[in-house]
Design a protein around this motif. Sequence first.
Motif, mmCIF file in Angstrom:
data_model
loop_
_atom_site.group_PDB
_atom_site.id
_atom_site.type_symbol
_atom_site.label_atom_id
_atom_site.label_comp_id
_atom_site.label_asym_id
_atom_site.label_seq_id
_atom_site.Cartn_x
_atom_site.Cartn_y
_atom_site.Cartn_z
ATOM 1 N N ALA A 87 0.817 -1.230 0.000
ATOM 2 C CA ALA A 87 0.000 0.000 0.000
ATOM 3 C C ALA A 87 0.845 1.272 0.000
ATOM 4 C CB ALA A 87 -0.964 0.009 1.179
ATOM 5 N N GLU A 183 -10.742 8.491 -6.744
ATOM 6 C CA GLU A 183 -10.187 8.461 -5.393
ATOM 7 C C GLU A 183 -9.022 7.480 -5.300
ATOM 8 O OE1 GLU A 183 -11.618 7.643 -0.763
ATOM 9 O OE2 GLU A 183 -13.078 7.638 -2.407
ATOM 10 N N GLU A 184 -9.176 6.299 -5.873
ATOM 11 C CA GLU A 184 -8.108 5.308 -5.855
ATOM 12 C C GLU A 184 -6.910 5.783 -6.680
ATOM 13 O OE1 GLU A 184 -5.745 2.160 -5.104
ATOM 14 O OE2 GLU A 184 -7.603 2.734 -4.088
ATOM 15 N N ASN A 187 -4.943 8.195 -4.696
ATOM 16 C CA ASN A 187 -4.157 7.463 -3.699
ATOM 17 C C ASN A 187 -2.890 6.887 -4.330
ATOM 18 O OD1 ASN A 187 -5.897 7.935 -1.557
ATOM 19 N ND2 ASN A 187 -7.128 6.111 -1.960
ATOM 20 N N GLU A 188 -3.002 6.354 -5.540
ATOM 21 C CA GLU A 188 -1.822 5.819 -6.222
ATOM 22 C C GLU A 188 -0.810 6.927 -6.496
ATOM 23 O OE1 GLU A 188 -2.494 3.230 -9.572
ATOM 24 O OE2 GLU A 188 -4.504 2.767 -8.880
ATOM 25 N N ARG A 191 0.878 7.845 -3.224
ATOM 26 C CA ARG A 191 1.745 6.777 -2.718
ATOM 27 C C ARG A 191 3.089 6.796 -3.442
ATOM 28 N NH1 ARG A 191 -3.092 3.374 -2.154
ATOM 29 N NH2 ARG A 191 -2.825 2.642 -4.289
#
Length: 348
Positions: A87, A183-184, A187-188, A191
């Motif tokens: 993650a 949203e994902e 996040n990527e 990260r």
Amino acid sequence: MDVRLVHDDKVEERSVDELPALLDGEDGLVWVDMPVCDQDAVRVLSEVFGFHAMAVKECVERNRVPKVHAYLDHVFVVLHSPERGAAGHVHYIELDQFVGRNYLVTVHGPVNPAVAPGVPLRETGAVLARLQAGRVHPATPMELSYAIVSALIRFQEAYVEEVTVDVWQLEQRVTGQRVGDPEEFLNELFRVRHGLLAVRTMAALGEAIYGRMSNLTRISPEGQRLVVDITDQFDRMRSLADGEREYLQGVIEFYQTTLTIKAALVGQAQNAEVKLLTEASYTQNEEIKKISAWAAIFFAPTLVGTVYGMNFAHMPELHLVFGYPLALVTMVLASAVLYLVFKRRGWL
């Protein structure tokens, strides 16, 4: 722990019991590699080498930031290399070094249990393989430390290379409009940005540490040259991470601009729909006004007709000669008055 004697282009494995004699000897350099700083390692560090209790404690505990401590006869250095986790997490792989007159002690600091067992030993393992293959010939502890730190920097560079692949894939998804869940995807993006920021911080702090070491007078001129070269390597590593981070920031800004434009278009579409609904509501209200007006106009005659259509025996005006014409006139006048009133108000 592994005790090695490096001399004459050879690496000899020795026992821990031989350490005092090896340290007192003048034949080659002693390399002690400690995979974990357990009780036996603490005893060797404290009793055999006589290192400062604070330095030994820092080998046992996890250090969050790199550091350097200069002592009279050795230098203690703490560095980190990155390892990708789940993650987007970045594991800090700690490597501690005691660089002395004729010895180098490498201690692998505590690591997260999620890290594979062989990861903390990769730098020292790579240098050991080169030693055994005769591709590197360190004559001093500083040269051996230089080889290990250079390997650590190469792993930092490999990490940036791996993250760069992710950056390019993210850019292709943005430009190809294959983002998926916003949203994902965000996040990527963050990260990957976190990974670049982590390795950039490691390199920048490593550069600062070796920049300080370059001012230590107790390091030989040849050692100073190696320290300066490592400083340049860390500086280059920091620049690489900064470059990729700025490139990724451009991707993030491009995606944010795309989201802003899409939000503006959606807002315009919603405004257009609201305008249409408002116009439809206005039109409906106008129609209701007309219906209500005509209903009121026709209600007046209906009221008169209804009242005088009742069959009561004792109703006034039932026997008037002009009752019928008068009722008709009343109906017409009432309707006309209501028509004029509604016409003036704009309802008709």
